[in-house]
Write an enzyme that holds these catalytic residues in place. Sequence first.
Site, PDB file in Angstrom:
ATOM      1  N   GLY A 176       0.926  -1.203   0.008  1.00 27.14           N
ATOM      2  CA  GLY A 176      -0.058   0.035   0.033  1.00 27.14           C
ATOM      3  C   GLY A 176       0.969   1.316   0.055  1.00 27.14           C
ATOM      4  NE  ARG A 215      -4.152  -2.267   2.373  1.00 29.51           N
ATOM      5  CZ  ARG A 215      -2.955  -1.722   2.846  1.00 29.51           C
ATOM      6  NH1 ARG A 215      -1.857  -2.468   2.313  1.00 29.51           N
ATOM      7  NH2 ARG A 215      -2.813  -0.907   3.695  1.00 29.51           N
ATOM      8  CD  GLN A 260       0.095   3.570   3.117  1.00 35.31           C
ATOM      9  OE1 GLN A 260      -0.928   3.607   2.684  1.00 35.31           O
ATOM     10  NE2 GLN A 260       0.806   2.507   3.656  1.00 35.31           N
ATOM     11  CG  ASP A 290       2.223  -0.637  10.374  1.00 32.74           C
ATOM     12  OD1 ASP A 290       0.961  -0.900  10.049  1.00 32.74           O
ATOM     13  OD2 ASP A 290       2.943   0.019   9.834  1.00 32.74           O
TER      14      ASP A 290
HETATM   15  C1  S3P Z   1       3.242   3.619   6.032  1.00 32.66           C
HETATM   16  C2  S3P Z   1       1.946   4.264   6.908  1.00 32.66           C
HETATM   17  C3  S3P Z   1       0.886   3.254   7.528  1.00 32.66           C
HETATM   18  C4  S3P Z   1       1.570   1.989   7.796  1.00 32.66           C
HETATM   19  C5  S3P Z   1       2.295   1.539   6.436  1.00 32.66           C
HETATM   20  C6  S3P Z   1       3.435   2.329   6.297  1.00 32.66           C
HETATM   21  C7  S3P Z   1       3.937   4.651   5.624  1.00 32.66           C
HETATM   22  O1  S3P Z   1      -0.161   3.361   6.698  1.00 32.66           O
HETATM   23  O2  S3P Z   1       0.384   1.177   8.170  1.00 32.66           O
HETATM   24  O3  S3P Z   1       2.759   0.083   7.085  1.00 32.66           O
HETATM   25  O4  S3P Z   1       5.183   4.333   5.161  1.00 32.66           O
HETATM   26  O5  S3P Z   1       3.590   5.732   5.303  1.00 32.66           O
HETATM   27  P1  S3P Z   1      -1.270   4.517   6.709  1.00 32.66           P
HETATM   28  O6  S3P Z   1      -0.956   5.591   6.012  1.00 32.66           O
HETATM   29  O7  S3P Z   1      -2.373   3.669   5.770  1.00 32.66           O
HETATM   30  O8  S3P Z   1      -1.696   4.665   7.965  1.00 32.66           O
END
Ligand code: S3P
Length: 448
Positions: free
Chosen positions: A101, A129, A176, A326
């Site tokens: 993701g 997702r 993200q 996480d």
């Molecule tokens: C991440 C942000 C988190 C985290 C993912 C890594 C990142 O996700 O769960 O493992 O590197 O920006 P979300 O932005 O969906 O919370």
Amino acid sequence: MTGHGDPIKMTAHKSGPLRGTAEVPGDKSISHRALIFGALCVGETKITGLLEGEDVLDTAKAMRAFGAEVTRHGPGAWSVHGVGVGGFAEPEQVIDCGNSGTGVRLIMGCMATSPITATFTGDASLRKRPMGRITDPIALFGAQSYGRAGGRLPMTVVGAHDPVPVRYTPPMASAQVKSAVLLAGLNAPGQTVVIEKIPTRDHTERMLRGFGADVSVEQTDEGQVITLQGQPELVAQEVAVPRDPSSAAFPVCAALIVPGSDILVPGVSQNPTRNGLFTTLRDMGADIEFLNEREEGGEPVADLRVRYSELHGIDVPASRASAQIDEYPVLSVVAACATGVTRMPGVHELRVKESDRIDAMARGLEACGVRIEEDEDTLIVHGMGPGGVPGGAICASHLDHRIAMSFLVLGMAAQNPVSVDDGSPIATSFPIFEDLLARLGATIRREI
Ligand code: S3P
């Protein structure tokens, strides 16, 4: 890569004391960003300590497809010759982000303000997702997206020809989403602003600054206001990736619940937007010492000494959710081995991770004999005390590395072995997991 080949059933057996040093791999979030930011510079970015998990390797391939030269020189040692902000070439093929993701969402942000078109896909987990959380804000810059129903991959993004800067308040706490908007803002004129009501991991802000961008952060009544000046010239850097606190979580939690354990986990990032788990574990009575606190690669790091501890259940503050988002799967395993009840509110984002992590942990823990309560936003674990979890179940990993590793950690402390139906996704973030735990004294077997 799409899919992970054949499923690999793995079983963890009750373990004797874990002893020794656990050198966990480089941070996944920083590894993705090092490759992506390197691709947005002119000149050569040199990276050491890069996580060589499948997720990050997929991002490396994607950066090549957008025109960067990405080279591996040795274990964890990589270089990126970038194309500059706005310099992405149009990829000839579909970009396959595998299980990641972070990879797909950050890369969509990066290309959304360049006049190119790219199509993205991923494995069966990633294709479920939600991508609307990215396509909504990039539409404000002028990008168009065409995906499957519900904003799912595969999806084609047509980048904006004349991007405009954006002021955006993400409706969910997501690094993200914040990062995708800031990365899109790099190639827009003027100021792009992200307002975070709940702060999330800040690697993008820290690293963009390190690469020469003008990023300011201000606390206001609206929340945390992050302002980026568009169209900077990013300057190639040397990036030393610290070890991943989210990977460290697995040996740390295993040592806490396996009697007699005493381990050292060196060089783990203690970035305050990432280290919530360690605070929570200490609140539960964990014996964790932070030794040799220092700065490495622009991040605070420490060596963790962790000894077996008799833990008690707590009410975990919802305000800590984003700093340990996480880590809830393995925290729920620790909670099952603690005495008393652990309540974890404010965790609805777990429903849209690599799997629905509330459901995956609830069903697997129940199969191992643990009483669980849940609602949309909360997980409650009724701890069974040291040595009290019966185990003896096969738990579904749902293509989710952290679910697989969490149940294997449970198997090290439960009365009976705990299996996962498919441990292959562990390679996305922690390819040396089995070796590392075996060296500490754990028994994890693959079943053919
Ligand atoms: C991440 C942000 C988190 C985290 C993912 C890594 C990142 O996700 O769960 O493992 O590197 O920006 P979300 O932005 O969906 O919370």
